[in-house]
Write an enzyme that holds these catalytic residues in place. Structure first.
Site, PDB file in Angstrom:
ATOM      1  N   LYS A 186     -32.488  -7.871  -7.047  1.00  0.00           N
ATOM      2  CA  LYS A 186     -31.606  -6.855  -7.633  1.00  0.00           C
ATOM      3  C   LYS A 186     -30.403  -7.510  -8.307  1.00  0.00           C
ATOM      4  O   LYS A 186     -30.008  -7.125  -9.406  1.00  0.00           O
ATOM      5  CB  LYS A 186     -31.159  -5.861  -6.550  1.00  0.00           C
ATOM      6  CG  LYS A 186     -32.295  -4.935  -6.115  1.00  0.00           C
ATOM      7  CD  LYS A 186     -31.987  -4.149  -4.842  1.00  0.00           C
ATOM      8  CE  LYS A 186     -33.231  -3.386  -4.387  1.00  0.00           C
ATOM      9  NZ  LYS A 186     -33.079  -2.722  -3.082  1.00  0.00           N
ATOM     10  N   GLN A 223     -28.644  -2.388   1.682  1.00  0.00           N
ATOM     11  CA  GLN A 223     -30.067  -2.712   1.771  1.00  0.00           C
ATOM     12  C   GLN A 223     -30.657  -2.185   3.074  1.00  0.00           C
ATOM     13  O   GLN A 223     -30.111  -2.416   4.145  1.00  0.00           O
ATOM     14  CB  GLN A 223     -30.282  -4.234   1.650  1.00  0.00           C
ATOM     15  CG  GLN A 223     -31.734  -4.655   1.654  1.00  0.00           C
ATOM     16  CD  GLN A 223     -32.538  -4.104   0.473  1.00  0.00           C
ATOM     17  OE1 GLN A 223     -32.061  -4.063  -0.664  1.00  0.00           O
ATOM     18  NE2 GLN A 223     -33.756  -3.643   0.733  1.00  0.00           N
ATOM     19  N   ASP A 283     -27.729   4.260  -5.310  1.00  0.00           N
ATOM     20  CA  ASP A 283     -29.073   4.156  -4.722  1.00  0.00           C
ATOM     21  C   ASP A 283     -29.562   5.534  -4.254  1.00  0.00           C
ATOM     22  O   ASP A 283     -30.703   5.660  -3.792  1.00  0.00           O
ATOM     23  CB  ASP A 283     -29.024   3.166  -3.545  1.00  0.00           C
ATOM     24  CG  ASP A 283     -30.372   2.542  -3.239  1.00  0.00           C
ATOM     25  OD1 ASP A 283     -31.227   2.502  -4.139  1.00  0.00           O
ATOM     26  OD2 ASP A 283     -30.572   2.092  -2.094  1.00  0.00           O
TER      27      ASP A 283
END
Ligand code: NAP
Length: 282
Positions: A49, A93, A116
């Site tokens: 990412k 994450q 996200d």
């Protein structure tokens, strides 16, 4: 369906928008990536990412916390990033670790920085069709369907999997586009019979080749979001491709789109926070 090619185009367009924001404001869009522990898969995902961010002209700030981090310490980190004007998007994450209350941690991310799409606020806004960030993988799936002009209104979409980050939001986005949505999960009886009725199948389980080609209705569109060790999806690609009209490969289908949407939403967030939204930045 070529997710790699579409993702490349989305990232190119995102890079263009990021450069324009930097030219106008002197500030580069910035994504903070928060990693708890050293799980090898998570380390790899975050590295990928960040590499894509760099390619797109997005700054990334890595916050690596030890595996012993408590939920309170993690939420404190996420809260301070939420208040940091130099950070426009925040990614925690997943998985953060078995001892972490992940929901509490996600909720410490300010909705305007939730690029996200993991907070309750983002899920609610998406479900109501209000402005906000979508969960990245479902967002990527919708872009793929649109790229291939897949008609959704009135079609039967079967989503296999109901996780908060993937199956559930994917179904809500399909519903918003007037598909008739059926959710399947681990307690579903006779999965094959339900999948056989689907015009659009979204597989989001994490079980290698759970869905066989025989269960695909001829002419159906098959989106395989599953990713299992050995580059294997949740759909048996070789048998399913003989019946599907369109199908995503693994890898090269949904995966690259997830990161592309993350970057695009980071630039959207920066644009709103820096006051360039609504102007022609393209
Ligand atoms: P998850 O949280 O483990 O959820 C899996 C879902 O599948 C659950 O809803 C579960 O049902 C359901 N399920 C399990 N066994 C089943 C069965 N035999 N039949 C029908 N449904 C079953 O997983 P996730 O995070 O959503 O991820 C799913 C897959 O997508 C994984 O392979 C993951 O690697 C992949 N993924 C890919 C991307 C990408 O960028 N491509 C991003 C995220 C995830 P219950 O709710 O009843 O337990």
């Amino acid at each position: 369906m070529d997710g790699t090619g579409l993702a490349r185009r989305v990232v190119e367009e995102t890079a263009h928008r990021a450069a324009e924001i930097t030219r106008r404001t002197g500030v580069r869009p910035c994504l903070a990536t928060v990693l708890v522990g050293e799980d090898p898969a998570s380390v790899t995902y975050v590295r990928m990412k960040r590499a894509r961010c760099a390619k797109a002209g997005i700054e990334s700030r890595q916050i690596s916390l030890p595996a012993t981090t408590t939920t309170a310490e993690l939420t404190e980190t996420l809260r301070s990033l939420s208040l940091d004007a130099g950070v426009h998007g925040i990614l925690l994450q997943h998985p953060a670790g078995p001892h972490i209350d992940e929901r509490a941690a996600f909720e410490a991310i300010a909705p305007e920085k939730d690029v996200d799409g993991v907070t309750i606020s983002s899920f609610g806004a998406m479900s109501f069709g209000l402005p906000g960030f979508t969960s990245c993988t479902p967002g990527g799936i919708m872009r793929l369907l649109d790229e291939y002009d897949v008609e959704l209104a009135g079609r039967h979409a079967v989503v296999v999997g109901r996780s908060a980050i993937l199956g559930k939001p994917a179904g809500m986005l399909l519903l918003a586009r007037d598909a008739t949505v059926t959710y399947c999960h681990s307690r579903t009886r006779d999965l094959s019979a339900i999948v056989r009725e689907a015009d659009v199948v979204v597989a989001a389980v994490g079980r290698p080749r759970l869905i066989n080609g025989e269960d695909i209705k001829p002419g159906a569109v098959v989106i395989d979001a599953g990713y299992n060790p050995g580059n294997v999806g949740d759909v048996d690609f070789d048998t399913a491709r003989t019946r599907a009209r369109l199908i995503t490969p693994v890898p090269g289908g949904v995966g690259p789109m997830t990161i592309a949407v993350l970057l695009a939403q980071t630039v959207d967030a920066a644009s709103r926070q820096l006051g360039t939204a609504g102007e022609n930045t393209g």
